[in-house]
Design a protein around this motif. Structure first.
Motif, mmCIF file in Angstrom:
data_model
loop_
_atom_site.group_PDB
_atom_site.id
_atom_site.type_symbol
_atom_site.label_atom_id
_atom_site.label_comp_id
_atom_site.label_asym_id
_atom_site.label_seq_id
_atom_site.Cartn_x
_atom_site.Cartn_y
_atom_site.Cartn_z
ATOM 1 N N ASN A 254 0.806 -1.220 0.000
ATOM 2 C CA ASN A 254 0.000 0.000 0.000
ATOM 3 C C ASN A 254 0.842 1.274 0.000
ATOM 4 N N GLN B 275 2.879 1.492 -5.049
ATOM 5 C CA GLN B 275 1.626 1.476 -5.800
ATOM 6 C C GLN B 275 1.759 2.176 -7.148
ATOM 7 N N GLY C 181 1.053 -1.136 -8.748
ATOM 8 C CA GLY C 181 -0.384 -1.311 -8.573
ATOM 9 C C GLY C 181 -0.700 -2.450 -7.623
ATOM 10 N N GLU C 182 -1.753 -3.183 -7.910
ATOM 11 C CA GLU C 182 -2.240 -4.229 -7.009
ATOM 12 C C GLU C 182 -1.558 -5.572 -7.275
#
Length: 221
Positions: A135, A140, A144-145
């Motif tokens: 996070n 990020q 990203g995820e």
């Protein structure tokens, strides 16, 4: 650098994926393959300055069609993997060069059964550190995820209501970053790929510690 000639060869191969065309363009393939290999070796040299990578591999362009419904004989991309030194360093890196679909990837593509269970058990016990890493704003902005296949509800032995079930249900723990053809052809493409790989290090440090210790923090190597 990756040149336009290499992307053009791969683009044409996609619409002429047969042995006759390939054999007629064997010289172009050899030139493109050599360029991809050089790019992989150059990136490998950059990565060795900040991580314990010990092997670089350019995958063969020939497809194994024995058990596949797709009988096209050739891949339409170049794939290069970079292995971290085992057993103390876990995870790996990957570079994919394909017109309109180039990317880099990192993480755990096919973790061994025991490793996957150990990761899930860690998240079941405490997912705080993992959350802080993935996070982070800088992390990020690059990756990203977390991506990867996952079971529908919960793995055997785990509660589907656990607060960390989104992490526990995964079968892969990967991150990818896409590049346009223009970015791939730029002079600083490999530098950008290397810079991106540098930002994954907190995640790798954490996962390597998890996979080299038991749930009590005692080393298993």
């Amino acid at each position: 650098m990756i040149s336009n000639a290499t992307l053009s060869f791969l683009k044409e191969l996609k619409t002429n994926n047969d042995r006759d065309w390939f054999n007629e363009n064997k010289k172009r393939f050899k030139e493109a393959e050599a360029e991809a290999k050089d790019a992989g070796n150059t990136l490998f040299g950059m990565m060795k300055t900040h991580d314990a990578v010990d092997k670089v591999k350019l995958f063969r362009i020939y497809r194994d069609v024995r058990f596949s419904a797709n009988k096209q004989p050739y891949k339409t991309h170049f794939g290069i993997s970079f292995r971290r030194q085992k057993p103390e360093y876990r995870g790996g890196y990957y570079l994919h060069v394909e017109p309109g679909n180039s990317f880099i990837a990192t993480g755990f593509w096919q973790p061994e059964k025991d490793d996957l269970l150990r990761i899930r058990k860690e998240f079941e016990m405490d997912d705080t550190e993992m959350r802080e890493i993935i996070n982070d704003k800088t992390f990020q902005s690059v990756w990203g995820e977390v991506k990867g296949e996952e079971v529908k509800t919960a793995p055997k032995g785990f509660s589907k209501d656990h607060p960390a079930i989104d992490l526990i249900r995964k079968k892969q723990y990967m991150f990818t970053k896409n590049f346009t053809d223009k970015e791939v052809l730029s002079k600083d493409f490999l530098e950008k790929a290397d810079q991106s790989f540098r930002t994954i290090r907190p995640y790798f440090d954490y996962m390597s510690e998890v996979l080299t210790t038991d749930l009590n923090g005692v080393s298993v190597i």
